[in-house]
Enzyme design. Structure first.
Site, PDB file in Angstrom:
ATOM      1  N   GLU A  66       0.895  -1.186  -0.023  1.00 24.56           N
ATOM      2  CA  GLU A  66       0.032   0.096  -0.086  1.00 24.56           C
ATOM      3  C   GLU A  66       0.846   1.302   0.150  1.00 24.56           C
ATOM      4  O   GLU A  66       1.671   1.395   0.724  1.00 24.56           O
ATOM      5  CB  GLU A  66      -0.948  -0.041   1.086  1.00 24.56           C
ATOM      6  CG  GLU A  66      -1.781  -1.098   1.131  1.00 24.56           C
ATOM      7  CD  GLU A  66      -2.562  -0.971   2.633  1.00 24.56           C
ATOM      8  OE1 GLU A  66      -2.673  -0.077   3.104  1.00 24.56           O
ATOM      9  OE2 GLU A  66      -3.358  -2.127   2.909  1.00 24.56           O
ATOM     10  N   ASP A  98      -4.755   8.491  10.815  1.00 22.21           N
ATOM     11  CA  ASP A  98      -3.283   8.223  11.015  1.00 22.21           C
ATOM     12  C   ASP A  98      -2.873   8.574  12.334  1.00 22.21           C
ATOM     13  O   ASP A  98      -2.917   9.702  12.610  1.00 22.21           O
ATOM     14  CB  ASP A  98      -2.450   8.360   9.970  1.00 22.21           C
ATOM     15  CG  ASP A  98      -2.810   7.865   8.635  1.00 22.21           C
ATOM     16  OD1 ASP A  98      -2.960   6.666   8.561  1.00 22.21           O
ATOM     17  OD2 ASP A  98      -2.771   8.345   7.579  1.00 22.21           O
TER      18      ASP A  98
END
Length: 258
Positions: A46, A57
Site C-alpha cells: 500500500e 493516522d
C-alpha cells in the site's frame, strides 16, 4: 485478472501487506522501496499518498507524510515515479490516500493514471460507502480498479454485508476505532470482533490492519483473516535504518517471527 484477486486466489493465509508513505524519506526513494519490499517477500504493498490532515493516522504515519510533503512529494510526482514500476514489480500495488487530493487531481484522471501505472486498487479512508456507490464506483470499475472499503468494530452488520456484496478485492478490517500505530497485543474485546466477523462468512477475503507489529499481533490477526497490513512498524524501522528499505524489511520480517 486483477493482481489483488490473483493473490487471494493463490494464497489463502498469512498474506503480508506493507504500507509506506510515498516520498518518505525522499520522493526518489519510492520506487526503490517498492522493489525492495517485493524482493523481501512482501505479498502486497500500500503506497500512501501524503496529506496534510490524515485523520485516521497516528503520529508515525503523520510524521512520514509531513516529511514527504516537505520533500516536495505530490500526487502528480508519484505517478511520474511509478510510470515504469511494472517493468519488474509483479505483486499487487494499492494507493491509499484521502479524498481531498484525489478530487483535486480529478477522480477520473486519477483512475486513468492508476491504470497506466499498473496500480490495482485504492483505499480512501474518508470515502463514505454510499458516496462510493453513487459517485465513484462506475468510474473505478471502468478502469479495472478495486476500491477497498474499511470496516471497524463499530460498523453495523448491515453495512458490512452491503460492502461485502458491492466490492471485490478484500475488506480492510480496522482492528480498532483508534488511529494507526503499533501495539503489543490484541485484547479480548478486539478478538471478539475478529471472531464476530469470522462468523458472518463473508464473500470477500479480509485483511486486518492497525496495531500489528510483532509475532503475537500478527498471528492473532492472521488466525481470523487472510493476512495483515503493517504500516507504522515498517515506517519506524525505515526511519531507524536511515531509509535503508532492505534492512527495514528484514527487521520487520524478523519481528513477525519472534
Amino acid at each position: 485478472m486483477n493482481r489483488i484477486n490473483q493473490l487471494f486466489n493463490e494464497k489463502k493465509n498469512h498474506i503480508l501487506s506493507v504500507y509506506f508513505c510515498a516520498g518518505d524519506p525522499t520522493p526518489e526513494s519510492t520506487p526503490g522501496i517498492i522493489r525492495t519490499l517485493e524482493k523481501k517477500g512482501i505479498d502486497m504493498i500500500e503506497i500512501g499518498i501524503p496529506f496534510s490532515d490524515p485523520m485516521a493516522d497516528g503520529p508515525v504515519i503523520q510524521n512520514a507524510a509531513t516529511r514527504a510533503l516537505k520533500g516536495g512529494m505530490t500526487l502528480r510526482k508519484l505517478f511520474t515515479l511509478l510510470e515504469n514500476i511494472r517493468t519488474d514489480v509483479h505483486i499487487p500495488l494499492i494507493l491509499m490516500g484521502y479524498l481531498n487530493p484525489i478530487l483535486q487531481y480529478g477522480f477520473e484522471n486519477f483512475c486513468r493514471k492508476c491504470q497506466e501505472c499498473g496500480i490495482d486498487g485504492m483505499i480512501i479512508p474518508d470515502l463514505p460507502f454510499k458516496e462510493y456507490q453513487e459517485e465513484f464506483r462506475a468510474t473505478a470499475e471502468r478502469f479495472g480498479l478495486k476500491v477497498i472499503m474499511l470496516i471497524t468494530p463499530e460498523t453495523s452488520e448491515e453495512r458490512i454485508r452491503q460492502i461485502d456484496a458491492n466490492t471485490d478485492g478484500f475488506i480492510y478490517m480496522v482492528s480498532s476505532a483508534a488511529v494507526t500505530g503499533a501495539q503489543n497485543d490484541f485484547n479480548e474485546q478486539k478478538q471478539d470482533y475478529f471472531r464476530r466477523i469470522d462468523r458472518m462468512q463473508l464473500r470477500n477475503p479480509r485483511m486486518i490492519g492497525f496495531g500489528i507489529s510483532n509475532k503475537q499481533t500478527f498471528e492473532t490477526a492472521a488466525a481470523h483473516a487472510s493476512g495483515c497490513i503493517i504500516g507504522s512498524k515498517f515506517i519506524t524501522l525505515l526511519e531507524e535504518e536511515n531509509g535503508n528499505a532492505a534492512k527495514a524489511a528484514e527487521r520487520l520480517v524478523e519481528a513477525l517471527k519472534q
